[in-house]
Design a protein around this motif. Structure first.
Motif, PDB file in Angstrom:
ATOM      1  N   MET A   1      19.727  10.096   0.267  1.00 34.79           N
ATOM      2  CA  MET A   1      18.758   9.734  -0.759  1.00 34.79           C
ATOM      3  C   MET A   1      17.770   8.663  -0.303  1.00 34.79           C
ATOM      4  SD  MET A   1      19.110  11.575  -3.448  1.00 34.79           S
ATOM      5  CE  MET A   1      18.247  10.657  -4.691  1.00 34.79           C
ATOM      6  N   MET A   2      18.129   7.862   0.693  1.00 35.29           N
ATOM      7  CA  MET A   2      17.261   6.762   1.119  1.00 35.29           C
ATOM      8  C   MET A   2      16.147   7.266   2.043  1.00 35.29           C
ATOM      9  SD  MET A   2      18.071   4.101  -0.438  1.00 35.29           S
ATOM     10  CE  MET A   2      17.001   3.003   0.446  1.00 35.29           C
ATOM     11  N   LEU A   3      14.981   6.768   1.807  1.00 36.34           N
ATOM     12  CA  LEU A   3      13.822   7.109   2.626  1.00 36.34           C
ATOM     13  C   LEU A   3      13.517   5.975   3.580  1.00 36.34           C
ATOM     14  CD1 LEU A   3      11.285   8.341  -0.082  1.00 36.34           C
ATOM     15  CD2 LEU A   3      12.577   9.758   1.474  1.00 36.34           C
ATOM     16  N   SER A   4      12.932   6.308   4.703  1.00 31.78           N
ATOM     17  CA  SER A   4      12.351   5.278   5.556  1.00 31.78           C
ATOM     18  C   SER A   4      11.018   4.872   4.924  1.00 31.78           C
ATOM     19  CB  SER A   4      12.117   5.822   6.965  1.00 31.78           C
ATOM     20  OG  SER A   4      11.106   6.822   6.943  1.00 31.78           O
ATOM     21  N   CYS A   5      10.509   3.728   5.307  1.00 31.51           N
ATOM     22  CA  CYS A   5       9.205   3.290   4.782  1.00 31.51           C
ATOM     23  C   CYS A   5       8.107   4.272   5.202  1.00 31.51           C
ATOM     24  CB  CYS A   5       8.888   1.878   5.252  1.00 31.51           C
ATOM     25  SG  CYS A   5       9.926   0.613   4.482  1.00 31.51           S
ATOM     26  N   LYS A   6       8.232   4.833   6.393  1.00 33.25           N
ATOM     27  CA  LYS A   6       7.239   5.802   6.861  1.00 33.25           C
ATOM     28  C   LYS A   6       7.216   7.021   5.945  1.00 33.25           C
ATOM     29  CE  LYS A   6       5.916   8.651  10.770  1.00 33.25           C
ATOM     30  NZ  LYS A   6       6.210   9.098  12.119  1.00 33.25           N
TER      31      LYS A   6
ATOM     32  N   THR B   1       5.712   6.141   2.489  1.00 32.38           N
ATOM     33  CA  THR B   1       4.245   6.078   2.455  1.00 32.38           C
ATOM     34  C   THR B   1       3.637   7.477   2.519  1.00 32.38           C
ATOM     35  OG1 THR B   1       4.134   5.672   4.844  1.00 32.38           O
ATOM     36  CG2 THR B   1       4.059   3.742   3.400  1.00 32.38           C
ATOM     37  N   GLU B   2       4.291   8.388   3.240  1.00 37.05           N
ATOM     38  CA  GLU B   2       3.819   9.776   3.253  1.00 37.05           C
ATOM     39  C   GLU B   2       3.893  10.381   1.861  1.00 37.05           C
ATOM     40  OE1 GLU B   2       6.150  11.903   6.133  1.00 37.05           O
ATOM     41  OE2 GLU B   2       5.344  10.753   7.810  1.00 37.05           O
ATOM     42  N   LEU B   3       4.985  10.109   1.155  1.00 35.72           N
ATOM     43  CA  LEU B   3       5.122  10.637  -0.206  1.00 35.72           C
ATOM     44  C   LEU B   3       4.129   9.986  -1.164  1.00 35.72           C
ATOM     45  CD1 LEU B   3       8.990  11.030  -0.656  1.00 35.72           C
ATOM     46  CD2 LEU B   3       7.278  12.806  -0.254  1.00 35.72           C
ATOM     47  N   ILE B   4       3.837   8.710  -0.960  1.00 36.44           N
ATOM     48  CA  ILE B   4       2.853   8.015  -1.800  1.00 36.44           C
ATOM     49  C   ILE B   4       1.493   8.689  -1.655  1.00 36.44           C
ATOM     50  CG2 ILE B   4       1.543   5.855  -2.038  1.00 36.44           C
ATOM     51  CD1 ILE B   4       4.264   4.422  -1.354  1.00 36.44           C
ATOM     52  N   GLU B   5       1.112   8.993  -0.424  1.00 40.94           N
ATOM     53  CA  GLU B   5      -0.172   9.650  -0.187  1.00 40.94           C
ATOM     54  C   GLU B   5      -0.151  11.092  -0.684  1.00 40.94           C
ATOM     55  OE1 GLU B   5      -2.841   8.005   0.569  1.00 40.94           O
ATOM     56  OE2 GLU B   5      -1.628   6.208   0.784  1.00 40.94           O
TER      57      GLU B   5
ATOM     58  N   GLN C   1       1.969   1.238  -2.601  1.00 34.65           N
ATOM     59  CA  GLN C   1       1.690   2.238  -3.632  1.00 34.65           C
ATOM     60  C   GLN C   1       0.635   1.713  -4.603  1.00 34.65           C
ATOM     61  OE1 GLN C   1       5.090   3.386  -6.063  1.00 34.65           O
ATOM     62  NE2 GLN C   1       4.233   5.414  -6.310  1.00 34.65           N
ATOM     63  N   THR C   2       0.759   0.481  -5.025  1.00 30.98           N
ATOM     64  CA  THR C   2      -0.209  -0.125  -5.942  1.00 30.98           C
ATOM     65  C   THR C   2      -1.591  -0.177  -5.294  1.00 30.98           C
ATOM     66  OG1 THR C   2       1.535  -1.449  -6.942  1.00 30.98           O
ATOM     67  CG2 THR C   2      -0.725  -2.194  -7.287  1.00 30.98           C
ATOM     68  N   GLN C   3      -1.647  -0.619  -4.038  1.00 31.38           N
ATOM     69  CA  GLN C   3      -2.920  -0.730  -3.331  1.00 31.38           C
ATOM     70  C   GLN C   3      -3.541   0.648  -3.096  1.00 31.38           C
ATOM     71  OE1 GLN C   3      -1.728  -2.892   0.129  1.00 31.38           O
ATOM     72  NE2 GLN C   3      -1.676  -4.857  -0.931  1.00 31.38           N
ATOM     73  N   SER C   4      -2.717   1.625  -2.773  1.00 28.12           N
ATOM     74  CA  SER C   4      -3.213   2.979  -2.541  1.00 28.12           C
ATOM     75  C   SER C   4      -3.844   3.550  -3.800  1.00 28.12           C
ATOM     76  CB  SER C   4      -2.069   3.869  -2.060  1.00 28.12           C
ATOM     77  OG  SER C   4      -2.522   5.179  -1.836  1.00 28.12           O
ATOM     78  N   LEU C   5      -3.196   3.349  -4.935  1.00 27.71           N
ATOM     79  CA  LEU C   5      -3.755   3.822  -6.211  1.00 27.71           C
ATOM     80  C   LEU C   5      -5.085   3.142  -6.513  1.00 27.71           C
ATOM     81  CD1 LEU C   5      -0.524   3.941  -8.405  1.00 27.71           C
ATOM     82  CD2 LEU C   5      -1.887   5.891  -7.638  1.00 27.71           C
TER      83      LEU C   5
END
Length: 89
Positions: free
Chosen positions: A8-13, A16-20, A49-53
């Motif tokens: 269930m745990m994601l890497s930060c990489k 960020t891919e999922l955020i985009e 995520q906040t900054q990307s939005l």
């Protein structure tokens, strides 16, 4: 239980891919849960995520207003050229 948590745990990489990806497409239920879990524990990805939005909203606003600004610039150019011609410059 550890195998489940590792799954269930994601890497930060990957987060960020999922955020985009989320900005362009719908995420699957699994991706939504994994991203929510990761961002609830990771301050860096939560801030990303906040900054990307915010960046996406600002760009969309700029793109929307840019087309109307083209007409304003064209009108301004025409007014300047008219004034220059009136003054024989």
């Amino acid at each position: 239980m550890n195998k489940l948590m590792n799954w269930m745990m994601l890497s930060c990489k990957k987060a960020t891919e999922l955020i985009e990806k989320k900005a362009l497409f719908d995420l699957s239920a699994k991706e939504k849960i994994m991203l929510k879990l990761h961002t609830s524990m990771c301050d860096g990805c939560s801030a990303y995520q906040t900054q990307s939005l915010l960046i996406d909203e600002l760009l969309q606003h700029h793109i929307t207003n840019f087309s109307s600004n083209d007409n304003k610039m064209e009108n301004l150019e025409n007014r300047i050229i008219s004034k220059l011609r009136e003054n024989n410059l």
